[in-house]
Design an enzyme around this catalytic site. Structure first.
Site, PDB file in Angstrom:
ATOM      1  CG  ASN A  10      -1.935   1.069   1.238  1.00 35.22           C
ATOM      2  OD1 ASN A  10      -1.900   1.946   0.376  1.00 35.22           O
ATOM      3  ND2 ASN A  10      -2.845   1.020   2.190  1.00 35.22           N
ATOM      4  NE  ARG A  91      -6.370   1.199  -0.282  1.00 36.68           N
ATOM      5  CZ  ARG A  91      -6.471   2.302   0.440  1.00 36.68           C
ATOM      6  NH1 ARG A  91      -5.459   2.724   1.150  1.00 36.68           N
ATOM      7  NH2 ARG A  91      -7.599   2.961   0.457  1.00 36.68           N
ATOM      8  CG  HIS A 180     -13.461   2.166   2.779  1.00 37.77           C
ATOM      9  ND1 HIS A 180     -14.250   3.178   3.282  1.00 37.77           N
ATOM     10  CD2 HIS A 180     -12.202   2.427   3.205  1.00 37.77           C
ATOM     11  CE1 HIS A 180     -13.502   4.024   3.975  1.00 37.77           C
ATOM     12  NE2 HIS A 180     -12.254   3.598   3.943  1.00 37.77           N
ATOM     13  NE  ARG A 241     -10.895  11.212   4.224  1.00 34.36           N
ATOM     14  CZ  ARG A 241     -10.790   9.962   3.796  1.00 34.36           C
ATOM     15  NH1 ARG A 241     -11.676   9.478   2.951  1.00 34.36           N
ATOM     16  NH2 ARG A 241      -9.818   9.189   4.221  1.00 34.36           N
ATOM     17  CD  GLU A 384      -8.995  -2.187   4.231  1.00 33.90           C
ATOM     18  OE1 GLU A 384      -8.718  -1.856   5.407  1.00 33.90           O
ATOM     19  OE2 GLU A 384      -9.237  -1.374   3.345  1.00 33.90           O
TER      20      GLU A 384
END
Ligand code: AMP
Length: 397
Positions: A10, A91, A180, A241, A384
């Protein structure tokens, strides 16, 4: 030789996270994180059989970061050559409409991901840099891209289309994509196993509540609605956010206060959400402050849970019939007060949270609803890295 392993990567703009993952069992014999890439004082923290190793030094770019990681594997283990490493799994944040599945990376794939940079200006360039570094250092290994957006390519047009001039979709890619996806994919499969039903027969509302947060309506195992849109800003309240705001907010702030669009974008992405409301983006801190009687933290908690509840209600209506509501991510897996507040008083919808079960801390996927509940409420820890490893192996020819 052991079972197939994948080096899961990632790459962020100044970071590189890597894990060696057994695609079958999810076990991770080695992993690490390089931070502050491009600066003079970069750090690598590596976990392996020796425990944790910390190394400092200048790391110029992602290729240098991979070199440092490889040296650390050599020096501190585990020994990569003793594993059957079959791929590097990357990813990649934005796959646009181009990618609905993981793909083995070719020059054409790189061109397509490059073309999508306008939709993910912070993420896709970093992901591409990670891919370039891995290709240089592992020229003989297949590289696979796993897209955050791919799982949501099943959204029907009425769900992904914004009510804006129709030409914007074709000309500029203005539509909702959702993110996601790797987590939703993993969690849906585990939830179906827990419900003892085939994935194709389960309807789920899955809330991935981490630093970033989004929620998805899953019909027969496929995503049909999700709260993040063209970018990961839309939807739920997150660590920094805002999630949903009035779309006229940008114009108002620009006109009335003279703020630039870049500054407003930064404020909504980095200074809003829990941080904007309570001064803390870490949910543990918000809970602690709220328990101490801090009004701002109490309001932040209230706004967070109310938004989540609104989405649960609307996704219930989207699905019609719901087998389970599933919580995952750092907040979803750990914050019992969020789960209780978001779902309280919904027994007429068949949704009940058992207080004792909700407070219990278990590492395994489990139900927090009463045994005979019409709608199960589940907590499923996401993974993940394992999902990327699994999907990488599945994508190999
Ligand atoms: P993630 O992005 O999935 O790693 O989730 C990070 C978020 O999970 C942060 O806001 C953490 O504060 C939150 N989190 C982690 N552990 C807990 C906990 N025990 N209680 C509440 N929130 C937690």
């Amino acid at each position: 030789m052991s079972a197939p392993h994948v080096l899961v990567v990632n790459a962020g703009s100044s970071s590189l996270k890597y894990s060696l993952v057994d695609a079958t069992s999810g076990e991770t014999p080695g992993h690490g994180l390089v931070e502050r890439i491009g600066e003079s004082e970069s750090t690598l923290v590596h976990g392996g059989p020796d425990g944790e190793t910390r190394i400092e030094g200048a790391v110029a770019d992602h290729e240098a970061a991979f070199r440092m990681a490889l040296e650390t594997f050599r020096g501190h283990g585990p020994d990569l050559s003793s594993y059957d490493v079959v791929a590097v799994g990357h990813r990649v944040v934005h796959g646009g409409e181009h990618f609905s599945q993981p793909v083995v990376i070719t020059d054409e794939v790189i061109d397509a991901v490059t073309e999508l940079i306008p939709l993910a200006p912070l993420h896709n360039p970093a992901n591409l840099s990670g891919i370039a570094g891995a290709r240089a250092l592992f020229p003989d290994l297949p590289q696979v891209a796993i897209f955050d957006t791919a799982f949501h390519q099943t959204l029907p047009p009425h769900a992904y289309t914004y009510a804006v001039p129709a030409a914007w979709v074709g000309e500029h890619g203005i539509r909702r994509y959702g993110f996601h996806g790797t987590s939703f994919s993993f969690v849906s499969r585990v939830a179906a196993e827990l419900l003892d039903k085939p994935l194709e027969q389960v309807n789920l509302i899955v809330a991935h509540l981490g630093n970033g947060a989004s929620i998805s309506a899953i019909l027969g195992g496929e995503s049909v609605e999700t709260s993040m849109g063209m970018t990961p800003l839309e939807g739920l309240v997150m660590g920094t956010r805002s999630g949903d705001v009035d779309p006229a907010l940008h114009a108002h702030l620009h006109r009335e206060l003279g703020w630039s669009l870049d500054e407003i974008d930064r404020l909504l992405n980095r200074e809003s959400g829990l941080k904007g409301l309570a001064g803390e983006n870490d949910f543990r801190e918000v809970l602690r402050l709220r328990d101490e009687g801090d009004d701002a933290a109490a309001l932040a908690f209230g706004v967070y849970c109310h938004r989540l509840r609104k989405y649960v209600g609307s996704y219930y209506a989207v699905l019609g019939e719901v087998d389970a509501i599933v919580f995952t991510g750092g907040v979803g897996e750990n914050a019992a007060p969020v789960r209780a507040a978001a779902l309280s008083g919904l027994s007429r919808l068949g949704i009940t949270v058992d207080d004792a079960r909700n407070e219990e801390r278990l590492a395994e996927p489990h139900a927090i609803s009463p045994t005979d509940s019409p709608v199960a409420v589940l907590v499923v820890p996401t993974n993940e890295e394992w999902e990327i490893a699994r999907q990488s192996v599945a994508a190999l020819p």
